[in-house]
Design a protein around this motif. Sequence first.
Motif, mmCIF file in Angstrom:
data_model
loop_
_atom_site.group_PDB
_atom_site.id
_atom_site.type_symbol
_atom_site.label_atom_id
_atom_site.label_comp_id
_atom_site.label_asym_id
_atom_site.label_seq_id
_atom_site.Cartn_x
_atom_site.Cartn_y
_atom_site.Cartn_z
ATOM 1 N N PRO A 122 0.837 -1.203 0.000
ATOM 2 C CA PRO A 122 0.000 0.000 0.000
ATOM 3 C C PRO A 122 0.870 1.251 0.000
ATOM 4 C CG PRO A 122 -0.038 -1.060 2.162
ATOM 5 C CD PRO A 122 0.661 -2.000 1.241
ATOM 6 N N VAL A 123 0.327 2.352 -0.500
ATOM 7 C CA VAL A 123 1.133 3.557 -0.638
ATOM 8 C C VAL A 123 1.599 4.081 0.715
ATOM 9 C CG1 VAL A 123 0.047 4.166 -2.827
ATOM 10 C CG2 VAL A 123 -0.869 5.102 -0.694
ATOM 11 N N ARG A 124 0.835 3.821 1.777
ATOM 12 C CA ARG A 124 1.254 4.269 3.107
ATOM 13 C C ARG A 124 2.629 3.699 3.457
ATOM 14 N NH1 ARG A 124 1.286 1.491 7.477
ATOM 15 N NH2 ARG A 124 -0.173 -0.050 6.642
ATOM 16 N N VAL A 125 2.830 2.427 3.211
ATOM 17 C CA VAL A 125 4.105 1.777 3.531
ATOM 18 C C VAL A 125 5.241 2.412 2.730
ATOM 19 C CG1 VAL A 125 5.392 -0.396 3.428
ATOM 20 C CG2 VAL A 125 2.991 -0.387 4.157
ATOM 21 N N GLN A 126 4.954 2.754 1.471
ATOM 22 C CA GLN A 126 5.998 3.294 0.604
ATOM 23 C C GLN A 126 6.360 4.730 0.965
ATOM 24 O OE1 GLN A 126 5.749 1.821 -3.553
ATOM 25 N NE2 GLN A 126 3.777 0.922 -2.965
ATOM 26 N N ILE A 127 5.387 5.498 1.441
ATOM 27 C CA ILE A 127 5.683 6.853 1.916
ATOM 28 C C ILE A 127 6.422 6.794 3.252
ATOM 29 C CG2 ILE A 127 4.695 9.045 2.668
ATOM 30 C CD1 ILE A 127 2.341 8.500 0.787
ATOM 31 N N GLU A 128 5.963 5.908 4.135
ATOM 32 C CA GLU A 128 6.564 5.821 5.462
ATOM 33 C C GLU A 128 7.986 5.279 5.415
ATOM 34 O OE1 GLU A 128 4.185 3.867 8.377
ATOM 35 O OE2 GLU A 128 2.421 5.129 8.022
ATOM 36 N N GLU A 129 8.335 4.574 4.354
ATOM 37 C CA GLU A 129 9.708 4.089 4.218
ATOM 38 C C GLU A 129 10.696 5.250 4.207
ATOM 39 O OE1 GLU A 129 12.240 1.000 1.388
ATOM 40 O OE2 GLU A 129 10.499 2.043 0.561
ATOM 41 N N ASN A 130 10.352 6.304 3.479
ATOM 42 C CA ASN A 130 11.197 7.505 3.449
ATOM 43 C C ASN A 130 11.220 8.177 4.816
ATOM 44 O OD1 ASN A 130 12.391 10.052 2.932
ATOM 45 N ND2 ASN A 130 11.585 10.116 0.861
ATOM 46 N N LEU A 131 10.046 8.290 5.436
ATOM 47 C CA LEU A 131 9.962 8.929 6.754
ATOM 48 C C LEU A 131 10.746 8.146 7.802
ATOM 49 C CD1 LEU A 131 6.155 9.796 6.711
ATOM 50 C CD2 LEU A 131 8.063 11.398 6.427
ATOM 51 N N ARG A 132 10.720 6.827 7.702
ATOM 52 C CA ARG A 132 11.444 5.982 8.653
ATOM 53 C C ARG A 132 12.954 6.175 8.511
ATOM 54 N NH1 ARG A 132 9.667 1.642 6.923
ATOM 55 N NH2 ARG A 132 7.836 1.502 8.267
ATOM 56 N N ALA A 133 13.409 6.343 7.252
ATOM 57 C CA ALA A 133 14.842 6.455 6.997
ATOM 58 C C ALA A 133 15.397 7.829 7.327
ATOM 59 C CB ALA A 133 15.133 6.114 5.534
ATOM 60 N N HIS A 134 14.586 8.881 7.181
ATOM 61 C CA HIS A 134 15.141 10.227 7.236
ATOM 62 C C HIS A 134 14.523 11.143 8.283
ATOM 63 C CE1 HIS A 134 17.550 9.385 3.728
ATOM 64 N NE2 HIS A 134 16.488 9.035 3.040
ATOM 65 N N THR A 135 13.583 10.660 9.075
ATOM 66 C CA THR A 135 13.012 11.479 10.135
ATOM 67 C C THR A 135 12.933 10.672 11.423
ATOM 68 O OG1 THR A 135 10.665 10.876 9.851
ATOM 69 C CG2 THR A 135 11.548 12.591 8.388
ATOM 70 N N GLY A 136 12.643 11.356 12.523
ATOM 71 C CA GLY A 136 12.516 10.665 13.796
ATOM 72 C C GLY A 136 11.076 10.300 14.129
ATOM 73 N N LEU A 137 10.165 10.440 13.161
ATOM 74 C CA LEU A 137 8.754 10.138 13.414
ATOM 75 C C LEU A 137 8.539 8.638 13.615
ATOM 76 C CD1 LEU A 137 7.130 12.460 10.710
ATOM 77 C CD2 LEU A 137 7.343 12.895 13.168
ATOM 78 N N ARG A 138 7.599 8.317 14.507
ATOM 79 C CA ARG A 138 7.290 6.918 14.782
ATOM 80 C C ARG A 138 5.779 6.711 14.859
ATOM 81 N NH1 ARG A 138 11.668 4.044 16.641
ATOM 82 N NH2 ARG A 138 13.528 5.277 17.175
ATOM 83 N N GLY A 139 5.356 5.485 14.633
ATOM 84 C CA GLY A 139 3.981 5.067 14.838
ATOM 85 C C GLY A 139 2.944 5.974 14.214
ATOM 86 N N ARG A 140 2.019 6.467 15.044
ATOM 87 C CA ARG A 140 0.913 7.286 14.552
ATOM 88 C C ARG A 140 1.393 8.604 13.956
ATOM 89 N NH1 ARG A 140 -3.734 6.705 19.296
ATOM 90 N NH2 ARG A 140 -4.097 4.434 19.023
#
Length: 327
Positions: free
Chosen positions: A106-124
């Motif tokens: 799903p597109v959510r997973v693909q967007i969050e992949e970038n956020l996981r790699a380059h930001t400190g955001l987690r979970g919700r």
Amino acid sequence: MSLLRVRDLTATFGAGASRLTAVNRVSFDVAQGEVLGLVGESGSGKSVTLRALLRLLPVGGAVSGRVEWEGRDLVTAGDRELRAVRGRQISMIFQEPMTSLNPVLPVRVQIEENLRAHTGLRGRARTARAKELLDLVGIPDAGRRLDEFPHQFSGGMRQRVMIAIALASEPRLLLADEPTTALDVTIQDQILKLILDLKDQLGMSVVLVTHDLGVVAETCDRMAVMYAGRIVETGSVTDVFARPAHAYTAGLMASVPRASAARSVLHSIEGTPPQLDRVPPGCAFHPRCRFATDICRRDVPALEPRVGERLSACHHADAVAAEGSPV
């Protein structure tokens, strides 16, 4: 001051006698907040140039030259250092979203992949940011569509998802590789306006690859024209359109249909671009150029100031410019 400085960038494939040069000593600068258009026929080296900037060439590809970013040379940077730049400081929109997006995620997973790699955001917080990005690029009902798959989106919406992924970590430079390919003209206009709006909103610079001179005229500050892996002319869009200083640039402009002109046969540039293993000596464009003389067949022209402040790699730049713009 330049945000990005590229000097003698060269991209090759293969080795030994079978080695092919797809990008040949390309140099250009990108200023803060600027949109640079990279123009040329298919096969001229535009897309490979963008990939070479971030060393994203396939196996067998090699990059040399200098790509200066914030005092670092990305050509010689280590893998860890380069990963910190890719997607975080410099992002790329690839040409065809259906081959760039993973069809089983799903597109959510693909967007969050970038956020996981380059930001400190987690979970919700990360999911909320993904929804915010879909809202930012104009996808309605973003909360629901986060869990849909790429095939459930139209072509224009898939391209918006690609833009959302590229913008996830608010990069300073966006590399857009023909972001409107295969889209109808209405959606093309929407995507281009979206990129420009986001550029102003986020303070980004953009390098836009396209073969559409109309897009360049509407969206770019400066343009660089490529042929056979080299930049043959560069300057402000206004100056280049007013008086092209390379015969190839003039030929591209003459081939653009004009709505105000009487019905007539469209102009075309005779011949085809050379294959990578058969680039002619001297100026690579000389077999197709009506200005060509012996020096063109013998010597490769340097890209240097020839007409005003514009850089042109043409031995007869003054003669070409004297004819004025064909559009």
